[in-house]
Design a protein around this motif. Structure first.
Motif, PDB file in Angstrom:
ATOM      1  N   ARG B 307       1.704  -1.960   3.840  1.00 12.22           N
ATOM      2  CA  ARG B 307       0.519  -1.525   3.100  1.00 12.22           C
ATOM      3  C   ARG B 307       0.678  -1.872   1.626  1.00 12.22           C
ATOM      4  NH1 ARG B 307      -2.413  -1.971   6.784  1.00 12.22           N
ATOM      5  NH2 ARG B 307      -4.081  -0.693   5.889  1.00 12.22           N
ATOM      6  N   PHE B 311       5.152  -9.514  -2.518  1.00 12.14           N
ATOM      7  CA  PHE B 311       5.599  -9.610  -3.893  1.00 12.14           C
ATOM      8  C   PHE B 311       5.542 -11.062  -4.342  1.00 12.14           C
ATOM      9  CE2 PHE B 311       7.570  -7.798  -7.545  1.00 12.14           C
ATOM     10  CZ  PHE B 311       8.300  -8.825  -8.108  1.00 12.14           C
ATOM     11  N   GLY B 372       9.035   0.354  -2.391  1.00 15.44           N
ATOM     12  CA  GLY B 372       7.825   1.062  -2.804  1.00 15.44           C
ATOM     13  C   GLY B 372       6.705   0.983  -1.778  1.00 15.44           C
ATOM     14  N   ALA B 373       7.046   0.531  -0.578  1.00 11.87           N
ATOM     15  CA  ALA B 373       6.008   0.375   0.452  1.00 11.87           C
ATOM     16  C   ALA B 373       5.749   1.718   1.147  1.00 11.87           C
ATOM     17  CB  ALA B 373       6.463  -0.658   1.468  1.00 11.87           C
ATOM     18  N   ARG B 374       4.834   1.687   2.078  1.00 16.13           N
ATOM     19  CA  ARG B 374       4.634   2.816   2.996  1.00 16.13           C
ATOM     20  C   ARG B 374       4.586   2.187   4.390  1.00 16.13           C
ATOM     21  NH1 ARG B 374       6.078   5.054  -0.825  1.00 16.13           N
ATOM     22  NH2 ARG B 374       5.169   6.872  -1.875  1.00 16.13           N
ATOM     23  N   SER B 569      -3.374  -0.813  -0.541  1.00 16.33           N
ATOM     24  CA  SER B 569      -3.038   0.278  -1.467  1.00 16.33           C
ATOM     25  C   SER B 569      -3.537   0.010  -2.865  1.00 16.33           C
ATOM     26  CB  SER B 569      -1.512   0.491  -1.513  1.00 16.33           C
ATOM     27  OG  SER B 569      -1.030   0.847  -0.247  1.00 16.33           O
TER      28      SER B 569
ATOM     29  N   GLY C   4       1.359   6.181  -4.971  1.00 15.95           N
ATOM     30  CA  GLY C   4       2.243   5.094  -4.549  1.00 15.95           C
ATOM     31  C   GLY C   4       3.593   5.105  -5.219  1.00 15.95           C
ATOM     32  N   ALA C  87       0.990   2.865  -0.931  1.00 16.17           N
ATOM     33  CA  ALA C  87       2.199   2.218  -1.419  1.00 16.17           C
ATOM     34  C   ALA C  87       1.994   1.883  -2.886  1.00 16.17           C
ATOM     35  CB  ALA C  87       2.443   0.930  -0.613  1.00 16.17           C
ATOM     36  N   ALA C  88       3.060   1.496  -3.546  1.00 17.42           N
ATOM     37  CA  ALA C  88       2.931   1.072  -4.938  1.00 17.42           C
ATOM     38  C   ALA C  88       2.203  -0.264  -4.968  1.00 17.42           C
ATOM     39  CB  ALA C  88       4.311   0.939  -5.561  1.00 17.42           C
ATOM     40  N   TYR C  89       1.337  -0.480  -5.924  1.00 16.19           N
ATOM     41  CA  TYR C  89       0.526  -1.697  -5.887  1.00 16.19           C
ATOM     42  C   TYR C  89       1.137  -2.864  -6.639  1.00 16.19           C
ATOM     43  CZ  TYR C  89      -3.513  -4.755  -5.937  1.00 16.19           C
ATOM     44  OH  TYR C  89      -4.346  -5.835  -5.787  1.00 16.19           O
ATOM     45  N   TRP C  90       2.205  -2.621  -7.394  1.00 19.08           N
ATOM     46  CA  TRP C  90       2.722  -3.739  -8.205  1.00 19.08           C
ATOM     47  C   TRP C  90       3.203  -4.861  -7.289  1.00 19.08           C
ATOM     48  CZ3 TRP C  90       7.656  -4.159  -6.503  1.00 19.08           C
ATOM     49  CH2 TRP C  90       8.334  -2.978  -6.139  1.00 19.08           C
ATOM     50  N   HIS C  91       3.020  -6.079  -7.762  1.00 22.46           N
ATOM     51  CA  HIS C  91       3.381  -7.212  -6.917  1.00 22.46           C
ATOM     52  C   HIS C  91       3.779  -8.446  -7.698  1.00 22.46           C
ATOM     53  CE1 HIS C  91      -0.577  -8.805  -7.932  1.00 22.46           C
ATOM     54  NE2 HIS C  91      -1.061  -7.627  -7.633  1.00 22.46           N
TER      55      HIS C  91
END
Lengths: 212, 589, 276
Positions: B307, B311, B372-374, B569, C4, C87-91
């Motif tokens: 979700r 990266f 940092g995912a879910r 997300s 997130g 989830a965290a959105y940084w990418h």
């Protein structure tokens, strides 16, 4: 609660509305979506790339084996010279055919196309005759490394040219059925591209064999 | 326009044969590729089980097998030539007829039009033809197993003169001829497919689908198709020359003065190393042809079940391009001890370790995706995660082999076998499994059983590490490749228990795959029905099509794309995913 | 956290996978540190350099392996889905990416140079002058060792002279060949003195593999390839073929004895000469 404006990078407004007929469906003769080159053009160049890579592989084998001490040059059959001229003329004919359809001269187009095909067949016959010439001189496929390459390179090229002739025939039939016009002649364009590359390929192979 | 096109698609109903067998619909072609490749996988897998059996218990008396395969077993003991032909056929079948076919032919065909928003491939008839030529090539290679003079035994790499001189061994006659023919047919099939993949992705993307909004699966398939276009013809060139050496009396790869069975073999002038250069110039890009689609698919599936956006999408694309370009200048690392100029050895070490850099970047990006995912631990998600672990393990062992001086000791040992299985077979296998669990509902309008899928994952994950991790160690110990009986060497005897362990693990691993096969085929007919379009809540275009997509994929209107495929997300959004077809909602503050 | 940040739910799948990765790490540490099965005992001079290089690569890749598989396991365990949590959105993080890219490239470049030194010492070093020279001819499925004898000259070989008792076609009428020794399957060398081997093949590609000496070189028909090594440990060793050469590939072995002294070696050579 206001919804956050999205980052510009992620979302952009859709591109301008395409004219009807271009919805991402590559169509026969027309380009799809926003890509400037037609499906047919891309397809023919992909095919040609593969063929070029085939001959590139064979060429590199040739160049590597050229360096072995037991290499012996053969005398290339004299027929190859006029034969090459015939192939160049056939390319000229096909090119003239393409130019004819551009100015909607259907008669000339068909005539030049047929001429190109006939010259192509003449070339192939000439290649077979050149093989006979060589065999009569006692030089066969396994005789020397260069003779092996000569037969295989010219044979493979001939096979691919035969495919080109088949293509030309199909285009000729389309022309005879009046399916081509100055606005719709992509099959001829593709065929002529293929034909010219086969021509150039032969000139390259001939030079490779000559300049050893 | 799209409406008139939709009208054109209201055909007269096609009969069963035109609709499901001789179809030009890319989805049917895809499933045909999948089923055929899976069949080849089972065959290749059985071959490897026989190999492992012999390696663990060399020359064991096996009366049952002896009765089943009397030509392969003399007096109940496996013949050495049968073992080596097993090695050859297992490698050939798996590399080409399973992996290349399933990833580009199977998933490529199914996903390309659906994920870019097209109705079908650019050249549907040619596409269908590519499958039938592929099937023909499968039949030809399969028949090589049953030739009376023996299946080929030159390894999947077919080094000359072993492969060029029929007298060099049983199976080197008709067997090798069939082998070359099958590969030539496969090359033609691949070209027809590649023509479609490249043309379709470039010219038939729907409105709004710019290149940098493509899923990584599509990027990987495009790059792979270009790689195949450039590499496979060189294999064909080598195969043509080899065929003439065998049948036409030429001497491209065979030098003068060789003697077999006390008889001189009349050849002159050829160079065996030329075969290796040609083969590996193709062969190295080939391994990336296998692994790149796996990377693309695993990345997209990983992102979906984390979700979270992948990266650094941009670097993922650039690194795949870098890998593809570099793959053409590393082939010599297969030839460090071949007798080629040692200076080239230095050059190829440099380029090989260079190609490790983009692969490392991809690994960091996968880690960055999971951080940092879910994570939703579906079977598909588990396999995508497993892919990362397998690729890391296999990739790191490649560093030993790429360093030419270290390769001197490890070349042609089980260490190499462990390396390439993990990175080229197991990692792509995990990606393929993930893809099958993931896209199964869209393909068949049913779900595979999740519980069985998870069991399959755990068994496979543990199993492959039990099989291939210890293999590194016996390679370090010096066990050579393609050896019928390691116990012939005193220095290998102490390691034999590891061979037994690996074999038992392999049997269990193989049995575990039966769970998958059962699940797959049972679910096609009796799995839980999938009615919803987007059961996984994913963002890419195929999930906006009906389940299953009909002919023409998207109904009357083709989708329009407004965003990239990784909006998971997104802060402030109602759902934890935003499909690519959803425009931006801009509200005045 | 709903936005997130922070960890997700710790799930059983996450723990299981993390646990398996931990077992993988521990098992690999055991295999590569305790080395229950490892390289055959070292018996050559340059082999030590190859073993060191291997050790260096092992440390580098080992650290990477533990860190990456470990991080993977940690994240899997920590970031399980938790209801509707995002989830965290940084990418993207160009700085971190650049650092990782450059670090990886630097580490690999250092490895390339270290490896180059060892490779050069094997292939670009000067030929040793006082070496024992042996011509080795591989064929399906055994090795022939041709010694020049006390005159230091190899007799002429000709493929036309090959018979079942004369594997390499040695011309026994050649005066120089009178003291040549051709030994099938048995190789002797004296300890401490460099050995230059000239590899040939009669039929297909074989590979001359001395596991204890960290030596491997393909024997290619049509080529004569020279490699050299210096034995540093007396004893009996095995020679293997390391390139698939046909159905008998698995039994193409030979025996190498490193004699404790030059005298012992000459004794053997004399005995072998008498049996020619």
């Amino acid at each position: 609660m206001p919804i956050v404006v999205e980052e510009r990078r992620r979302v952009s407004p859709p591109p301008p509305i395409q004219p009807a007929g271009h919805g991402g469906d590559g169509d026969f003769g027309d380009s799809g979506a926003a890509f400037p080159i037609s499906k047919g053009q891309i397809g023919i160049w992909i095919l040609l790339t593969a063929i070029i890579m085939l001959f590139a592989g064979l060429s590199s084998a040739y160049i590597v084996l050229r360096g072995v001490p037991s290499w012996q040059n053969i005398e290339l059959p004299s027929l190859l010279w006029p034969n090459t001229a015939v192939l160049l003329l056939s390319s000229l004919a096909v090119e003239l055919s393409r130019r004819a359809i551009r100015r909607n001269d259907l008669q000339s187009m068909k005539r030049w196309l047929a001429a190109g095909g006939v010259l192509g067949l003449t070339f192939l016959a000439g290649q077979l005759a050149a093989w006979r010439q060589l065999a009569r001189a006692g030089v066969y496929l396994p005789s020397t490394l260069q003779s092996s390459f000569f037969y295989i390179l010219s044979g493979l090229h001939g096979l691919h040219l035969l495919g080109g002739i088949a293509g030309l025939s199909i285009v000729l039939v389309m022309a005879l059925r009046n399916r081509l016009s100055a606005f719709r002649y992509e099959p001829l364009k593709l065929c002529s591209t293929y034909w010219h590359v086969m021509d150039a390929l032969w000139v390259y192979l001939f030079l490779l064999l000559l300049l050893s | 326009m799209s409406q008139s096109h939709a009208a054109q698609h209201v055909h007269h109903e096609l009969g069963f044969w035109r609709k499901y067998v001789f179809s030009t619909d890319h989805k049917i072609v895809a499933i045909q590729y999948l089923i055929t490749a899976m069949t080849m996988a089972v065959i290749g897998g059985i071959l490897s089980m026989l190999m492992r059996y012999q390696l663990a218990w060399p020359s064991m008396l096996s009366p049952t097998l002896g009765k089943l395969m009397p030509d392969a077993f003399a007096g109940g003991v496996m013949k050495p030539e049968f073992y080596v032909s097993l090695v050859t056929m297992h490698g050939t079948i798996m590399v080409f007829f399973l992996f290349t076919a399933v990833l580009t032919g199977g998933f490529g065909n199914f996903l390309i039009p659906l994920q870019i928003g097209a109705r079908d491939m650019a050249f549907p008839f040619l596409n269908a033809l590519s499958y039938w030529v592929f099937l023909l090539s499968c039949i030809v290679i399969f028949s090589a197993l049953f030739v009376t003079t023996g299946a080929p035994l030159g390894g999947w790499t077919g080094y000359a003169p072993l492969s060029a001189v029929p007298e060099a061994g049983p199976g080197q006659g008709t067997g090798v001829t069939l082998w070359i023919t099958a590969l030539a047919l496969f090359t033609v099939s691949g070209l027809m497919g590649g023509l479609n993949y490249i043309t379709t992705i470039l010219t038939m993307r729907t409105r709004g689908m710019s290149m940098m909004r493509l899923p990584l699966t599509q990027w990987s398939l495009l790059i792979t198709a270009i790689l195949g276009l450039l590499a496979f013809p060189v294999l064909l060139a080598a195969g043509i020359l080899l065929m003439f050496d065998r049948m036409g009396g030429t001497s491209f790869f065979v030098p003068a003065g060789i003697i077999m069975n006390q008889m001189p073999i009349a050849h002159s002038g050829g160079h065996p190393l030329l075969w290796q250069h040609l083969f590996w110039f193709f062969g190295h890009p080939e391994v990336y042809i296998v692994v790149l689609p796996a990377m693309g698919m695993a990345s997209d599936i990983l992102s979906t079940f984390c979700r979270k956006p992948i990266f650094s999408y941009r670097m993922m694309v650039y690194s795949m391009v870098a890998i593809a370009v570099l793959s053409f200048v590393v082939w010599g690392h297969h030839m460090f001890v071949s007798g080629m100029n040692p200076f080239l050895g230095s050059v190829f070490t440099l380029t090989t370790l260079l190609i490790a850099v983009p692969s490392a970047i991809k690994t960091f990006n996968w880690l960055g995706t999971v951080w940092g995912a879910r994570i939703r631990f579906t079977a598909a998600g588990l396999f995508a995660i497993g892919f990362v672990s397998m690729f890391v393990s296999g990739g790191l062992s490649g560093i030993f082999l790429g360093t030419s001086a270290a390769d001197i000791q490890l070349q042609d040992t089980a260490f190499v076998v462990a390396h390439f299985h993990l990175v080229m077979a197991i990692a792509p296998l995990f990606a393929a499994f993930g893809g099958l669990y993931f896209w199964f509902p869209k393909m068949f309008a049913r779900f595979m059983n999740e519980t069985l899928g998870r069991i399959h994952f755990w068994l496979t994950f543990i199993g492959v590490y039990c099989v291939f991790f210890p293999m590194h160690v016996i390679g370090i110990g010096g066990q050579m490749r393609r050896i019928y009986d390691p116990t012939q060497y005193m220095f290998l005897v102490p390691q034999q228990p590891v061979n037994v362990f690996i074999t038992i693990a392999a049997f269990i691993l193989g049995a575990g795959q039966l769970i998958f096969l059962f699940n797959f085929f049972f679910s096609i007919f009796a799995g839980k029905r999938a009615v919803e379009r987007n059961p996984w809540h994913a963002t890419t275009l195929e999930w906006t099509a009906p389940t299953p997509p009909g002919h023409g994929n998207f109904g009357e209107e083709l989708p329009t794309v407004y965003r990239w495929p990784f909006d998971y997300s997104v802060p402030g959004e109602k759902e934890d995913f935003v499909p690519q077809t959803v425009p931006a909602t801009v509200v005045a503050k | 956290m709903a936005d997130g940040s922070g960890p997700g739910r710790v799930t059983s799948s996450g723990i299981a996978l993390a646990g398996l990765l931990l077992i993988l790490i521990l098992a690999s540490l055991y295999l590569f540190i305790a080395q229950p099965y490892w390289f055959p005992v070292l018996a050559s001079e340059h082999g030590g350099r190859i073993d060191s290089l291997f050790g260096t690569v092992l440390v580098v890749t080992g650290i990477a392996f533990v860190l990456v598989q470990g991080a993977l396991g940690l994240f899997i365990a920590r970031y399980g889905a938790n209801g509707n949590e995002r989830a965290a959105y940084w990418h993207d993080n160009p700085r971190v990416e650049a650092i990782l890219l450059i670090t990886t490239a630097v580490i690999l470049t250092v490895l390339v140079f270290m490896g180059q030194r060892v490779w050069a010492s094997v292939y670009f070093a000067d030929q040793p002058q006082n070496a024992t020279i042996i011509q080795i001819t591989g064929e399906q499925f055994f090795w022939n060792f041709h010694y020049p004898g006390s005159d230091g000259q190899f007799g002429r070989t000709d493929t036309k002279l090959i018979t079942s008792t004369n594997n390499i076609g040695l011309d026994r009428n050649d005066p120089v060949a009178k003291d040549d020794v051709v030994s099938v399957g048995v190789m002797h060398v004296p300890i401490g003195k460099p050995v230059r081997v000239r590899l040939r093949s009669k039929d297909v590609i074989h590979s001359f593999f001395l596991p204890n000496f960290r030596l491997k070189q393909d024997a290619v028909p049509g080529m004569a390839i020279e490699v050299w090594f210096t034995p540093t440990r007396a004893g009996q060793y095995e020679i293997a073929c390391a390139e698939l050469c046909g159905l008998g590939h698995y039994r193409m072995k030979a025996a190498l004895t490193v004699d404790e002294s030059e005298e012992k070696f000459n004794e053997w050579l004399k005995m072998a000469a008498e049996q020619q």
